[in-house]
Design an enzyme around this catalytic site. Sequence first.
Site, PDB file in Angstrom:
ATOM      1  N   PHE A 208       0.866  -1.193   0.000  1.00 34.70           N
ATOM      2  CA  PHE A 208       0.000   0.000   0.000  1.00 34.70           C
ATOM      3  C   PHE A 208       0.896   1.233   0.000  1.00 34.70           C
ATOM      4  O   PHE A 208       1.747   1.402   0.877  1.00 34.70           O
ATOM      5  CB  PHE A 208      -0.911   0.033   1.231  1.00 34.70           C
ATOM      6  CG  PHE A 208      -1.839   1.222   1.228  1.00 34.70           C
ATOM      7  CD1 PHE A 208      -3.102   1.134   0.648  1.00 34.70           C
ATOM      8  CD2 PHE A 208      -1.439   2.446   1.756  1.00 34.70           C
ATOM      9  CE1 PHE A 208      -3.951   2.241   0.613  1.00 34.70           C
ATOM     10  CE2 PHE A 208      -2.280   3.555   1.724  1.00 34.70           C
ATOM     11  CZ  PHE A 208      -3.538   3.453   1.149  1.00 34.70           C
ATOM     12  N   ASP A 316       9.163   2.740   1.724  1.00 37.59           N
ATOM     13  CA  ASP A 316       7.975   3.467   2.180  1.00 37.59           C
ATOM     14  C   ASP A 316       7.809   3.204   3.677  1.00 37.59           C
ATOM     15  O   ASP A 316       7.339   2.144   4.090  1.00 37.59           O
ATOM     16  CB  ASP A 316       6.761   2.985   1.382  1.00 37.59           C
ATOM     17  CG  ASP A 316       5.463   3.653   1.826  1.00 37.59           C
ATOM     18  OD1 ASP A 316       5.415   4.208   2.941  1.00 37.59           O
ATOM     19  OD2 ASP A 316       4.480   3.589   1.054  1.00 37.59           O
ATOM     20  N   LYS A 349       2.436  10.216   8.520  1.00 36.47           N
ATOM     21  CA  LYS A 349       1.719   9.678   9.696  1.00 36.47           C
ATOM     22  C   LYS A 349       2.292  10.169  11.030  1.00 36.47           C
ATOM     23  O   LYS A 349       2.174  11.344  11.344  1.00 36.47           O
ATOM     24  CB  LYS A 349       1.687   8.157   9.606  1.00 36.47           C
ATOM     25  CG  LYS A 349       0.683   7.658   8.526  1.00 36.47           C
ATOM     26  CD  LYS A 349       0.461   6.162   8.651  1.00 36.47           C
ATOM     27  CE  LYS A 349      -0.516   5.614   7.616  1.00 36.47           C
ATOM     28  NZ  LYS A 349      -1.874   5.565   8.126  1.00 36.47           N
ATOM     29  N   THR A 373       3.142  24.458  -4.547  1.00 40.28           N
ATOM     30  CA  THR A 373       2.920  25.679  -3.758  1.00 40.28           C
ATOM     31  C   THR A 373       3.394  25.514  -2.311  1.00 40.28           C
ATOM     32  O   THR A 373       4.234  26.275  -1.841  1.00 40.28           O
ATOM     33  CB  THR A 373       1.431  26.085  -3.753  1.00 40.28           C
ATOM     34  OG1 THR A 373       1.039  26.351  -5.095  1.00 40.28           O
ATOM     35  CG2 THR A 373       1.211  27.342  -2.911  1.00 40.28           C
TER      36      THR A 373
END
Lengths: 493, 493
Positions: A208, A316, A349, A373
């Site tokens: 994921f 990740d 997280k 931005t």
Amino acid sequence: MRSVALPSRVVRAARTNARAFSSRSIIPDEPVKPQVHTDAVPGPKSLAISKDIDQIQDARTHVLVADYEKSSGNYLVDADNNVLLDVFGQISSIALGYNVPQLIELAKSKEFITAALNRPALGSFPPKDWAKWLEEGLLTVRPKGLDHLVTTLCGSSANETAFKAACMAYRNRERGGAAFTQEELDSCMLNHAPGSPELVVLSFKSGFHGRLFGSLSATRSKAIHKIDVPAFDWPVAPFPNTQYPLAENEAANKAEEAKCLAEYEEILIQHKKTRPVAAVIIEPILSEGGDCHASPEYFRQLRLIAKKHGAFFIVDEVQTGVGATGKFWAHEKWGLKEGEEPDFVTFSKKMQQAGIFHKLETRPNAPYRNYNTWMGDPMRTLQAREIIKVIRDNNLVEHTAVTGKKLAATLEDIFSRNQGVVSNHRGQDDGTFQAFDFETPAKRDAFVAKMRANGIQVGGCGDRSTRLRPTLTFGDAHLAILAEAIEKTLKQI
Amino acid sequence: MRSVALPSRVVRAARTNARAFSSRSIIPDEPVKPQVHTDAVPGPKSLAISKDIDQIQDARTHVLVADYEKSSGNYLVDADNNVLLDVFGQISSIALGYNVPQLIELAKSKEFITAALNRPALGSFPPKDWAKWLEEGLLTVRPKGLDHLVTTLCGSSANETAFKAACMAYRNRERGGAAFTQEELDSCMLNHAPGSPELVVLSFKSGFHGRLFGSLSATRSKAIHKIDVPAFDWPVAPFPNTQYPLAENEAANKAEEAKCLAEYEEILIQHKKTRPVAAVIIEPILSEGGDCHASPEYFRQLRLIAKKHGAFFIVDEVQTGVGATGKFWAHEKWGLKEGEEPDFVTFSKKMQQAGIFHKLETRPNAPYRNYNTWMGDPMRTLQAREIIKVIRDNNLVEHTAVTGKKLAATLEDIFSRNQGVVSNHRGQDDGTFQAFDFETPAKRDAFVAKMRANGIQVGGCGDRSTRLRPTLTFGDAHLAILAEAIEKTLKQI
């Protein structure tokens, strides 16, 4: 709730914890135990509020409605005034607990208020203390060998920022550092090759990596996450179907890993001829997809094989990072040697400030290429700095490693008395980052719901797994309460 | 700086502004004028800090390093203590100004601190006041006909959330509401059709919709934004090459728009046979791509043609939204009738809380489909509520419309004395959301740099345009200072 005696192995483990830690030193006002007043959780107030919200925003995914002002430490209070021990932590995104006093002090500071109200275009008008904030915070926990970073707003955008950097570096290497051709500049405006190259990101079954279009193309958790959304034709490699407990299945797991590594390498080789793999992305523990584990040597081989075939390697750590596995970064356990470091480590997280750590060689060759931005949020960087400080000052990573051992022993003890109901307990060497399976999705769901009624918020993952994701301040007192509730709930389902 | 006399048209316009407004009523301590102490901006301290930051994070895009604690209202203070009138507003993302007292009060509230420190998994554990916060804030400014919303973290993710919702609704309509087939469920896990459908998002030449993989595939601003990043093979339609001033080029622009509309419809028709257009996305003023304008009727036709061919219509108000065009939403000027509303309006930037407004019919048919961990940020929702309150209490949208008229007249007056240097002044009817062109990119860059040395931060866009993006509290006093600096700078370049 009555207290339960901890199994002797837990007591032994506790004795090895020379510097005893109590969450009360960080959160003095934390409740001492769960309190459930309603027949079920969510209770009537939660349900009524969800119904109101649903008139505006989809509420079908609500678990309960929370009262965050009343929540404290490891205890989440809901709208019905139920007090739950939270070992799910907002899908693994709460590092220390709710309303931690040291963070509240930070929030009252001029520095924080200024950052919160004047969100800059960080890539163009950074605040004057930006380097200092990074040096005192995020940089102190940088993975070995990765001295540069890009801040982003969430885990999905962190992963996509790494994908972009990898693709840019890959093409730059192919061009030998030469300038863009006119054909590249023109074709990319039409989304066509060579300017928009046919590069792919390889991910793994059950991985994921987020929900936006690039990250979702790498996500392989569940069909409901992906269906009906256009996706890049990116390859998926098998992830070892590991057997638990690890110690009893060493040979079988080793063979399975070798088979998966061979398939993975074959994909890299085959794609080189047509649509090369620019990046490989993997979680150290495939979390959302069901807490899937493999051996450190498997992960090390993944990294080395990616390097061999010229693919950048992205770890990740959005869910595994920030201490819960008993190391600050879960991939620290892989035993990577110097020069074998990942090219990118992504985070979000628990860190609150999301982003990527990377090497200078993957900084794009021109400005404004991996730019937007906001590019992160200084107030979240300040929050990350404070969270890291609390972790460091209280040795919370080591604390979590020790607590994890006690948790593992406690769960093994309970599960040994409930064989056939619970299986595949895993993560015993990964701090409190542990999981276990039920026979069916329905039984898992029943367990999670009943645990809530018994005062504990746990999470599901995969099809039939329960995952524990307590904060880093979770300690012996919480463990005793969790253990009692699991024991009780297993008898009820 | 000496004060300049405003042209008579400006004075006339000012008289129509019955309720005179001064930014001092909102920001009492705002400086009265710019102060530049260094020979150039960025000055030596900014440059030194950028050099430090560059050791960690790419600093090549830095304009200057800011001191946000010292900044106030429309004035940005930099690390060298230069005080700049900021009419760029962090790439158009500052609604009211820096350190607005009413927002500082909000930041000190328990409600805000609780929200800032306990960021929830909003889709699963929403705070008990969530509906109230939306009802008092975001919902009060919802575009007509769009009563539902999804909150997100940034403009890119807002647009991709709309893309996902559009694709899900499109396929659901194709299936006639039937359940997913096993083939769809299986194939999406491999990123293959039919589960990962060959649907496309149509965007327009010079459009900008973000920098993540889906939004970047719809972005058509500049090659440097897109090159080397894999992209979906999505179609691009021409955007009218509008001639300015609008009043003098009505016939030519109408013909150009008709031609572009025909090409656009042809793309929709052609794609229906192979890879249908699930969504069309457009900005009311193509901002990043160079402040490109078209007529309200053109946009209305875009919407109607999309509807005719079954494509969902997304209006990207990330930059144009929140009042700066003299309407809260720029698309309010299109004259859409009931039933002609956009399917989605996306927002971010000045609103601080990003997201999408949409109709109930585009809520996915099952939960967890358009879901993620954070799904927005309650503290930004509280900030949005307060910003909206200040806008409402001070009639700032009307104020900006009036100020825009004065700005337009002032610029026209200046430019009439500098013909050949500046051209294509546009946005005269769009509040302060105005832009103008220079002959070459180099001249534009020189203007922006020299303006900064003269105490004003303006922005560039497109190849050779300058865009003005002042806050909604920008008023007569700021306008006089801006006008004087433009007049002076045009003589210097």
